[in-house]
Scaffold this motif. Structure first.
Motif, PDB file in Angstrom:
ATOM      1  N   LEU A 112     -14.175  -2.853  18.751  1.00 40.86           N
ATOM      2  CA  LEU A 112     -13.924  -1.752  18.091  1.00 40.86           C
ATOM      3  C   LEU A 112     -14.736  -1.735  16.853  1.00 40.86           C
ATOM      4  N   THR A 113     -15.452  -0.314  16.863  1.00 39.40           N
ATOM      5  CA  THR A 113     -16.464  -0.024  15.570  1.00 39.40           C
ATOM      6  C   THR A 113     -15.883   1.127  14.942  1.00 39.40           C
ATOM      7  N   TYR A 114     -15.996   1.533  13.810  1.00 43.46           N
ATOM      8  CA  TYR A 114     -15.593   2.628  13.151  1.00 43.46           C
ATOM      9  C   TYR A 114     -16.650   2.953  11.896  1.00 43.46           C
ATOM     10  N   ALA A 174      -8.848  10.285  20.768  1.00 46.50           N
ATOM     11  CA  ALA A 174      -9.558   9.787  19.972  1.00 46.50           C
ATOM     12  C   ALA A 174      -8.530   8.850  18.858  1.00 46.50           C
ATOM     13  N   ILE A 175      -9.258   7.921  18.201  1.00 46.56           N
ATOM     14  CA  ILE A 175      -8.186   7.135  17.408  1.00 46.56           C
ATOM     15  C   ILE A 175      -8.683   7.046  16.248  1.00 46.56           C
ATOM     16  N   ALA A 176      -8.002   7.539  15.094  1.00 45.60           N
ATOM     17  CA  ALA A 176      -8.332   7.594  13.760  1.00 45.60           C
ATOM     18  C   ALA A 176      -7.576   6.343  13.010  1.00 45.60           C
ATOM     19  N   THR A 229       0.887  -1.183  -0.020  1.00 44.75           N
ATOM     20  CA  THR A 229      -0.034   0.080  -0.084  1.00 44.75           C
ATOM     21  C   THR A 229       0.888   1.199  -0.037  1.00 44.75           C
ATOM     22  N   ASP A 230       0.386   2.300  -0.365  1.00 49.59           N
ATOM     23  CA  ASP A 230       0.999   3.594  -0.263  1.00 49.59           C
ATOM     24  C   ASP A 230       1.663   4.113   1.095  1.00 49.59           C
ATOM     25  N   PHE A 231       2.755   4.477   1.217  1.00 47.69           N
ATOM     26  CA  PHE A 231       3.592   4.775   2.434  1.00 47.69           C
ATOM     27  C   PHE A 231       2.684   5.634   3.328  1.00 47.69           C
ATOM     28  N   ALA A 232       2.398   5.432   4.533  1.00 47.09           N
ATOM     29  CA  ALA A 232       1.842   6.384   5.478  1.00 47.09           C
ATOM     30  C   ALA A 232       2.632   6.521   6.764  1.00 47.09           C
ATOM     31  N   PRO A 233       3.207   7.498   7.177  1.00 43.41           N
ATOM     32  CA  PRO A 233       4.007   7.540   8.469  1.00 43.41           C
ATOM     33  C   PRO A 233       3.087   7.134   9.641  1.00 43.41           C
ATOM     34  N   ARG A 234       3.774   6.500  10.473  1.00 53.34           N
ATOM     35  CA  ARG A 234       3.008   6.151  11.721  1.00 53.34           C
ATOM     36  C   ARG A 234       2.547   7.147  12.539  1.00 53.34           C
ATOM     37  N   ASN A 235       1.417   7.113  13.029  1.00 58.07           N
ATOM     38  CA  ASN A 235       0.690   8.026  13.750  1.00 58.07           C
ATOM     39  C   ASN A 235      -0.083   7.469  14.813  1.00 58.07           C
ATOM     40  N   ASP A 236       0.502   7.595  16.250  1.00 60.45           N
ATOM     41  CA  ASP A 236      -0.130   6.927  17.341  1.00 60.45           C
ATOM     42  C   ASP A 236      -1.128   7.910  17.915  1.00 60.45           C
ATOM     43  N   ASP A 237      -2.596   7.545  18.059  1.00 57.95           N
ATOM     44  CA  ASP A 237      -3.373   8.131  18.813  1.00 57.95           C
ATOM     45  C   ASP A 237      -4.025   7.122  20.022  1.00 57.95           C
ATOM     46  N   GLU A 266      -4.131  -1.291  20.916  1.00 64.77           N
ATOM     47  CA  GLU A 266      -3.727  -2.192  22.076  1.00 64.77           C
ATOM     48  C   GLU A 266      -4.546  -1.651  23.008  1.00 64.77           C
ATOM     49  N   LEU A 267      -5.005  -2.595  23.653  1.00 63.17           N
ATOM     50  CA  LEU A 267      -5.728  -2.480  25.137  1.00 63.17           C
ATOM     51  C   LEU A 267      -4.856  -2.495  26.374  1.00 63.17           C
ATOM     52  N   THR A 268      -4.744  -1.735  26.971  1.00 65.75           N
ATOM     53  CA  THR A 268      -4.055  -1.722  28.363  1.00 65.75           C
ATOM     54  C   THR A 268      -4.599  -0.977  29.456  1.00 65.75           C
TER      55      THR A 268
END
Length: 693
Positions: free
Chosen positions: A370-372, A260-262, A54-62, A271-273
Motif C-alpha cells: 500500500l502506497t499513498y 478507490a481508497i482514501a 484524535t478528532d472524531f471522523a465517521p467510518r467511511n468504507d472505500d 483488508e485484502l480479500t
C-alpha cells in the motif's frame, strides 16, 4: 480482555490495555435509575489505537476491486500482480486454456483400447515456458477435474498429455471415453466432436454416425457429424484445460468501476480479500412477515448465484442503501432483509458480496503493498494527473459508442467518485489552506507542464455533459426516450429498459442463439429440425391426411415431416389409382352370388355387372344310391365340369356333401357364360351360385 463499567452519564473516554492476540468487544447499555426512563442515545463512538485521541471522523468504507483472475504456479514462484495506481495487471501465468473442438485436431496413432490425437499449435505452443523440461506443459486438467499425466507414453496409457517438438500437443484418449472402436480410427470431425463433449455410439464401418453427450447421455438436437463437430454439448466447456507459464508476461489495462481508497488522518484498516462479486443484480422476494429478502434460503428466487460469505454492500440503483439488515442463513451463508415500507419496488437492487467458494472464482492473494501521497502538493498533483488521464481515455465517450447495458452504472460511479474527489480537493484547498492572497485557489494552481487545475475541472465537466448527451442519443435510437439532462441513474435504468418490451421466450429462439429480454441475456432452446423428422401424430379428414410436426425450427429447404406405412405399396392400390404419389397395380376382384328354385331344364342368371370367369354351383339334390353318385361324378367328369373350359369359358361345378348325402347335378352339354351372366341345364331343385370375375 479489560472490563470497563461506568454508571454515570459523564463517561467520555476510557483507557485500557488489550492482551496480546486478544479480542476487543464494546458493549453499550443503559439501566433504569434516578435519571428516569426514555430513549438513550450513544453518539460519535470511536475506538483509538494508542494513547492520544484524535478528532472524531465517521467510518467511511472505500474499496478497490480487481475484475480479473490472478493466478500462479503451484509453488507461487511465478505469480500475476496488479497495480491499483495504474489499473494494470501483469499476467505471468495463464489458466484455463480450452482444449475443445475449435482447435484443428487430427489423428496420430492407435493403441489397444486407446487412440492418440494431436493438434499443431505452432507459435502458441512455442510461447509457453516448459517448466517441467522436455517440452511438457505445466498442468493439464481433464473435464472431470482429474489431472492429465505429463509424460511421453506410447504404450496406450490413457489421459496422457505432452508437447511434441514444442509445436504439437498430443493427448491419449481411451476408447471407452470416446466411444471409438478398435477397427475404426476417427476423422478430424469425429475428434472435434469428442472435444466438444460428444461420445460416439455407432458407425457404418467407414465413419462414426451417432453421438450422445458425455455429461448426461442425451442425444444432440441434430445427430450428424457436422453438427457435433461444430457445437458443444449443453453445459460443456472443453475436454481438458491447460495452465501454463507465459514466456512473455502480458499486461492488461483494467477499466470501469475499479473503485478507490482514501486514507484519513490517524488509523486506517485495509483488508485484502478475494472472490468478491461486484454489484450483481438481486431479486428481492417478499416474505409473509412484510420484509423483502435477498439471498434467503427460505426464498429460492432471492438467492444470489454464488454462496455468500459476506455481503459487503447493497445498492438501490446506483446509491448504497444502508437500510438492510444482515443475518445468517441456516447453512451459514449471509442474507439481508429490509421492511417493505423501506423498499422501493420501482428501483433495481445490486449486491457486492464475497463468495464462500472462492476457489471457483479466483486464486488466493498472499501479498499487497500500500502506497499513498503523504503531502497536499503530491495529492493535488496526483488529482491533476488523474483528471488528465481521464480526459485522455474519455471513458464516458467510449461507452457512448459501444454501451453495454449495466456497464453504465460502473462508468457513472467512476465519474461520480472522481467528481467527489475533485470536490474534496477544492474543499481542502478552500477550508484548510488559509492564504489571503488566494495563491492556493483552484484557478491559480498549475501542475507540472502548466496544466491549470480549474481548467481541467471545467473541461472534465464539459466532457461529462457531452458524454451524457451521446449516451442519451444512443438510448433514443433504441426506442427509449432519453435526454442529456437525465441523471446517470436514470440513463442506466433506461438502458436496462431497452429490452423490457421484447416478448420472445427461450422456446421461440433457435437453440444456441442468444437474445436480450427483460434486461437479461438469454439463450434459445428451440430445437433445429433440419432434415427429415417423424410426425408426432396423424389424422385423416375426408380426402386430407394431416400430419402433426414436432416442435422446432425448420428452414423450409429440405425439412420434411414424415409418416411411414408398410402397406403403402402399388400392389395394395387399385390399378391406375394414384394414392399419395404411389400408382396402384392391383387388379380388382369381381364377385356376385345368389340362389333360386328351378323346375328343371335351363338354369339362367343374368344382370351381372361383369363377365364371370368362374361359376360355382351348390346343388341340393339328394342321391343315396352309391351307383347314382358314381354316375353323376362320371357325368361331371365326362363333360369337364368339375373344372374345365366348356365353350371356351372357365367355370367350376362341384357337389358338396351334407348330412343327408351328396349334392349333385346332371349337367347337359348346353352351357354358356355371357357378358352379364351364365346358363346351364340342371335337374329340378334349388341352386345356390357364386360367380367370380
Amino acid at each position: 480482555m479489560a472490563n470497563i463499567y461506568k454508571s454515570t452519564e459523564s463517561l467520555t473516554s476510557a483507557v485500557f490495555t488489550a492482551p496480546e492476540d486478544g479480542i476487543i468487544q464494546l458493549y453499550l447499555y443503559a439501566t433504569s435509575g434516578a435519571a428516569g426512563s426514555g430513549d438513550v442515545e450513544f453518539n460519535d463512538l470511536q475506538l483509538e489505537l494508542g494513547t492520544e485521541a484524535t478528532d472524531f471522523a465517521p467510518r467511511n468504507d472505500d474499496y478497490i476491486h480487481i475484475p480479473t483472475v490472478l493466478a500462479s504456479n503451484v509453488d507461487r514462484t511465478i505469480t500475476d500482480s496488479y497495480d491499483s495506481a495504474t489499473g494494470k495487471v501483469l499476467h505471468r501465468y495463464h489458466v484455463g486454456l480450452y482444449l475443445d473442438g475449435q482447435l484443428p485436431w487430427g489423428f496420430s496413432a492407435d493403441y489397444a483400447g486407446a487412440k492418440r490425437i494431436e493438434v499443431v499449435i505452432g507459435q502458441q505452443s512455442a510461447a509457453i515456458i516448459n517448466t517441467l523440461g522436455n517440452g511438457y506443459i505445466h498442468i493439464g486438467r481433464k473435464y472431470n477435474g482429474y489431472p492429465l499425466k505429463n509424460e511421453v507414453l506410447i504404450d496406450g496409457t490413457a489421459d496422457v498429455f505432452w508437447s511434441h517438438a514444442a509445436t504439437t500437443w498430443r493427448i491419449v484418449v481411451s476408447d471407452a471415453d470416446s466411444g471409438w472402436t478398435e477397427s475404426l480410427n476417427p476423422s478430424s470431425a469425429a475428434i472435434k466432436a469428442l472435444m466438444n463433449g460428444w461420445r460416439a455410439t455407432a458407425n457404418n464401418g467407414t465413419t462414426y454416425t451417432s453421438w450422445v453427450s458425455i455429461l448426461d447421455g442425451s442425444a444432440p438436437p441434430t445427430n450428424t457429424e457436422a453438427y457435433v463437430a461444430a457445437n458443444k454439448a449443453l453445459g460443456w466447456d472443453a475436454w481438458a484445460t491447460l495452465d501454463y507459464v507465459l514466456a512473455t508476461p502480458v499486461e492488461e489495462q483494467l477499466t470501469g468501476d475499479l473503485g478507490a481508497i482514501a486514507l484519513a488522518n490517524g488509523g486506517n484498516q485495509v483488508e485484502l480479500t478475494e472472490g468478491v462479486v461486484v454489484r450483481e443484480k438481486a431479486n428481492p422476494e417478499l416474505s409473509g412477515a412484510g420484509n423483502y429478502n435477498i439471498n434467503s434460503t427460505d426464498f429460492p428466487n432471492s438467492l444470489l448465484p454464488g454462496r455468500t460469505k459476506t455481503i459487503i454492500a447493497i445498492y438501490k440503483n446506483d446509491v448504497m442503501d444502508v437500510g438492510w439488515t444482515l443475518v445468517n442463513n441456516t447453512d451459514g451463508t449471509k442474507k439481508a432483509y429490509i421492511p417493505s415500507t423501506d423498499y422501493d419496488p420501482n428501483a433495481e437492487y445490486y449486491v457486492t458480496y464475497e463468495v464462500l467458494d472462492r476457489y471457483l472464482y479466483t486464486a488466493n492473494a498472499i501479498d499487497a503493498t500500500l502506497t499513498y501521497q503523504s503531502s497536499l502538493g503530491g495529492a493535488v498533483a496526483q488529482a491533476v494527473q488523474d483528471i488528465a488521464d481521464l480526459k485522455t481515455h474519455d471513458g464516458v465517450q467510449d461507452f457512448a459508442l459501444d454501451y453495454i447495458q449495466a456497464g453504465t452504472e460502473n462508468n457513472s460511479r467512476d465519474i461520480a467518485d472522481l467528481q467527489t474527489d475533485v470536490g474534496d480537493v477544492q474543499t481542502a484547498l478552500t477550508d484548510h489552506i488559509t492564504d489571503p492572497t488566494g495563491a492556493h485557489a483552484a484557478s491559480a494552481i498549475s501542475a507540472t507542464g502548466g496544466t491549470n487545475v480549474q481548467a481541467e475541472i471545467d473541461t472534465l465537466k464539459s466532457s461529462v455533459s457531452d458524454g451524457k448527451s451521446g449516451i442519451a442519443a444512443a438510448i433514443t435510437d433504441m426506442g427509449q426516450a432519453a435526454a442529456g439532462t437525465d441523471t446517470f441513474a436514470h440513463l442506466a435504468t433506461k438502458i436496462r429498459d431497452i429490452s423490457d418490451d421484447a416478448n420472445a421466450t427461450a422456446a421461440q429462439v433457435l437453440t444456441g442463439r442468444t437474445f436480450y429480454q427483460g434486461g437479461v441475456k438469454r439463450t434459445g432452446t428451440m430445437p433445429d429440425r433440419s432434415g427429415d423428422t417423424a410426425a408426432v401424430s396423424s389424422a385423416v379428414s375426408g380426402t386430407t391426411l394431416r400430419l402433426r410436426a414436432s416442435e422446432g425450427y425448420r428452414d423450409g429447404v429440405n425439412d420434411y415431416v414424415t409418416i411411414t406405412d408398410a402397406d403403402l405399396l402399388p400392389e395394395n392400390i387399385r390399378n391406375g389409382v394414384n394414392l399419395l404419389g404411389v400408382t396402384g397395380t392391383l387388379e380388382p376382384r369381381l364377385f356376385a352370388e345368389g340362389s333360386s328354385s328351378r323346375a328343371g331344364g335351363l338354369f339362367t342368371v343374368t344382370g351381372l355387372s361383369f363377365r364371370p370367369k368362374v361359376v360355382v354351383l351348390y346343388l341340393d339334390l339328394h342321391v343315396s344310391n352309391p351307383d347314382d353318385r358314381d354316375y353323376y361324378y362320371n357325368v361331371l367328369t365326362d363333360f369337364g365340369m368339375a373344372y374345365g373350359t366348356p365353350g371356351g369359358f372357365n367355370y367350376l361345378l362341384f357337389a358338396q356333401r351334407d348330412n343327408d348325402g351328396y349334392q349333385h347335378a346332371a349337367p347337359s352339354t348346353v352351357n354358356n357364360i355371357t357378358n352379364d351372366g351364365f346358363s346351364v341345364y340342371m335337374a329340378e331343385g334349388t341352386t345356390a351360385w357364386k360367380a367370380f370375375g
